[in-house]
Design an enzyme around this catalytic site. Structure first.
Site, PDB file in Angstrom:
ATOM      1  CD  GLU A 115      -4.781 -93.298  46.212  1.00 27.11           C
ATOM      2  OE1 GLU A 115      -4.714 -92.074  46.344  1.00 27.11           O
ATOM      3  OE2 GLU A 115      -5.852 -93.912  46.225  1.00 27.11           O
ATOM      4  CG  HIS A 243      -6.636 -90.460  54.997  1.00 32.16           C
ATOM      5  ND1 HIS A 243      -5.288 -90.227  55.107  1.00 32.16           N
ATOM      6  CD2 HIS A 243      -6.872 -90.708  53.693  1.00 32.16           C
ATOM      7  CE1 HIS A 243      -4.744 -90.303  53.899  1.00 32.16           C
ATOM      8  NE2 HIS A 243      -5.682 -90.604  53.031  1.00 32.16           N
ATOM      9  NE  ARG A 291      -6.836 -94.506  52.327  1.00 32.66           N
ATOM     10  CZ  ARG A 291      -7.658 -93.792  51.607  1.00 32.66           C
ATOM     11  NH1 ARG A 291      -8.906 -93.674  51.963  1.00 32.66           N
ATOM     12  NH2 ARG A 291      -7.234 -93.184  50.526  1.00 32.66           N
ATOM     13  CG  HIS A 352     -10.823 -90.413  54.722  1.00 27.21           C
ATOM     14  ND1 HIS A 352     -10.790 -89.111  54.279  1.00 27.21           N
ATOM     15  CD2 HIS A 352     -10.517 -91.179  53.640  1.00 27.21           C
ATOM     16  CE1 HIS A 352     -10.463 -89.098  52.991  1.00 27.21           C
ATOM     17  NE2 HIS A 352     -10.320 -90.335  52.584  1.00 27.21           N
ATOM     18  NE  ARG A 387     -12.490 -95.305  51.005  1.00 27.10           N
ATOM     19  CZ  ARG A 387     -12.025 -94.140  50.535  1.00 27.10           C
ATOM     20  NH1 ARG A 387     -12.471 -93.661  49.402  1.00 27.10           N
ATOM     21  NH2 ARG A 387     -11.135 -93.450  51.211  1.00 27.10           N
TER      22      ARG A 387
END
Ligand code: FAD
Length: 532
Positions: A115, A243, A291, A352, A387
């Site tokens: 990811e 997100h 992200r 998110h 994160r």
């Protein structure tokens, strides 16, 4: 009511901790309280998976540590990052032993995903419903322990401290202690007093503060607000992760359906309304940039082109492969008329994950004695300003274990506190108009989404604070006059969380990680956590 170990929350953090203490202390009582069904948690909705160095040939602890530090943008605690990455593998193996099924290749090796922000393939997953599988495993394992009790549909209202014994407790009080909690029994509408030797907050995130969020309705930041009211320490609340790719469904209320980042890991491409693959204009890692970069790029494209969403293109991915890896997403899209093999998927960012939270040390201790916190409600120092994807389930397991180890050292020295007064509901009446609560809830979400979203400015933050002040005043007055309801408590908690996010954002005179303020576009040389 009293117990040895009290746990608020039945997501991955609360359940893992419960199993750990139950195994260690078969003679002690463990009580889990949760405000909804046991599995109605953020955990259940996790799609992408859990990060862990499972392939020692191609991956290493050092690489995972480095990826986490890069994402955290200077604010991670390096010691905590090392702890989580190194101990995380044992926690994953434990979960596998308890029965969690992660997808495997034909040769029996784990099928590892990649990811945004990860330099290697290291995400274990169970199709696109990893969290559901983890939650199922933990709940089933719970049945092995007769000393664990789960009470559902009880709403924890407040922590009990010296304040409830009539002492003045302020932020400067050196030894604030937690004796347990006041809880609203939803069935009887009575407030119960639950006393414990040790209390763990595992109350999850706060995405509901925003209008558009991937979080289920339970994510109202209750634990955070309780600790703030009890004068405990909260930090880095400004770092809210949006997100980038929630399914865009105009007119649909409730949590936004998430299109996991793993779809981009498998080759999905973001396109704007003109069909342009725009990510290459924003970052050399294109669709697999972290992200925050992807969310800001989408926000900027939406503003530039005047649209409310962009698109995710997976038409080039063989449909059989897509269905195998993402059956849930495939079905969801099909149910609203999107055949992913032919159509583009409309997506927009949604709140998110909360990177900050209740400040804890390396063992999950909060600033309040006998009170631990872990999971999304805690700020351990792992995430810093952002994160890294799939690090949160890992963090929850590692810190649940650590909290249990630490609590075990001194649980026998603690006596349950006596002479705690019952909750005083004198003079309050049953609420007559729910509209007073529901409308304030909508206003709060609008203020936070419009003024404290992905891109912030000083003026917007200032406005947000003024609006929150008004909402706070009105809600406090309602709170003083009316009998408690979960809705009123949640509203009050969310206003507090909104206030903490705005305060953190206003104190941070720079743009770092997830916090972007156009009045301070650069990074400050002063690297600091904002503690409130
Ligand atoms: C859609 C989605 C996808 C995600 N995907 C991933 C992923 O792929 N990988 C990853 O690592 N992370 C992912 N995350 C994040 C991760 O799922 C969460 O951070 C994690 O599950 C949080 O676990 P938790 O135990 O801290 O809290 P939760 O699982 O949210 O549990 C909170 C519990 O606290 C209870 N509670 C709260 N307030 C009260 C109260 N006042 N009284 C009583 N009970 C209360 C709730 O009822 C619930 O039982 C995702 C999150 C979402 C929403």
């Amino acid at each position: 009511m009293q117990t040895d170990f009290l746990i608020i929350g039945s997501g991955i953090a609360g359940l893992t901790y419960a199993l750990k203490v139950a195994r260690q202390f078969p003679d002690k009582q463990i009580l889990i309280i949760t405000k909804a069904q046991a599995d109605e948690t953020n955990t259940k909705y996790a799609q992408g998976g859990v990060a862990g160095v499972m392939d020692a040939e191609n991956d290493s602890f050092d690489k995972h540590i480095e990826d986490t530090l890069i994402a955290g943008d200077g604010l991670c605690n390096p010691r905590v990052v090392e702890i989580v990455v190194k101990e995380g593998v044992d926690r994953i193996r434990e979960l596998i032993q308890w029965g969690a099924q992660f997808d495997k290749e034909k040769d029996g090796d784990y099928k590892l995903g990649k990811e945004g922000g990860h330099s290697e393939f290291r995400i274990l997953h169970h199709k696109d419903v990893t969290g559901k599988e983890m939650e199922r495993t933990l709940l089933e394992e719970l049945n092995e322990f007769p000393n664990i009790t789960v009470i559902k549909h009880w709403f924890v209202v407040d922590l009990i401290t010296q304040h409830h014994l009539g002492c003045l407790v302020t932020k400067a009080t050196p030894d604030i202690e937690c004796y347990g909690v006041y809880v609203l029994n939803r069935e009887t509408r009575q407030i119960e007093t639950v006393l414990a030797k040790i209390t763990l907050l595992a109350t999850g995130g706060n995405g509901q503060v925003y209008r558009s969020t991937t979080n289920p309705v339970i994510a109202t930041g209750d634990g955070l607000a309780m600790v703030y009211r009890a004068k405990g320490r909260i930090e880095n609340m400004e770092f809210i992760q949006f997100h980038p790719t929630a399914l865009y469904q105009p007119g649909v209320t409730g949590p936004s359906f998430l299109i996991t980042e793993a779809v981009r890991g498998d080759g999905g491409i973001l396109r704007n309304k003109d069909g342009e693959a725009f990510m290459e204009r924003y970052d050399e890692r294109r669709d697999l940039a972290p992200r925050d970069i992807v969310a800001r790029a989408i926000d900027s494209e939406m503003k530039r082109t005047g649209t409310e969403h962009v698109y995710l293109d997976v038409r080039h991915i063989p449909v059989a492969n897509f269905i195998e890896h993402f059956p849930n997403i495939y079905e969801k899209c099909l149910s609203i008329g999107i055949d992913v093999s032919k159509h583009l998927i409309p997506v927009a960012p949604a709140a998110h994950y909360s990177c900050g939270g209740i400040k804890t040390n390396e063992w999950g201790r909060t600033s309040i004695r006998s009170l631990y916190a872990c999971g999304e409600c805690a700020s351990t120092g792992l995430h810093g300003a952002n994160r890294l994807a799939s690090n949160s389930l890992l963090e929850a397991m590692v810190f649940a274990h650590r909290c249990a180890m630490d609590a075990a050292l001194y649980v026998n020295e603690i006596q349950v506190k006596s002479s705690i007064p019952d909750w005083n509901a004198e003079g309050t009446i049953q609420p007559k108009e729910m509209i007073l609560i529901t409308q304030s809830f909508k206003e709060l979400q609008s203020v936070m989404s419009d003024y404290v979203g992905i891109v912030r400015t000083n003026t917007r933050l200032h406005r947000a604070l003024k609006r929150l002040d008004l909402l706070w005043e009105e809600t406090e007055s309602l709170y003083q006059q009316t009998a408690l309801s979960p809705q009123l408590c949640e509203l009050r908690n969310m206003i507090t969380v909104g206030y903490l996010i705005v305060k953190g954002a206003a104190f941070r005179k720079e743009s770092r990680g997830l916090h972007f303020n156009t009045d301070y576009p650069g990074k400050s040389s002063l690297i600091q956590n904002i503690v409130l």
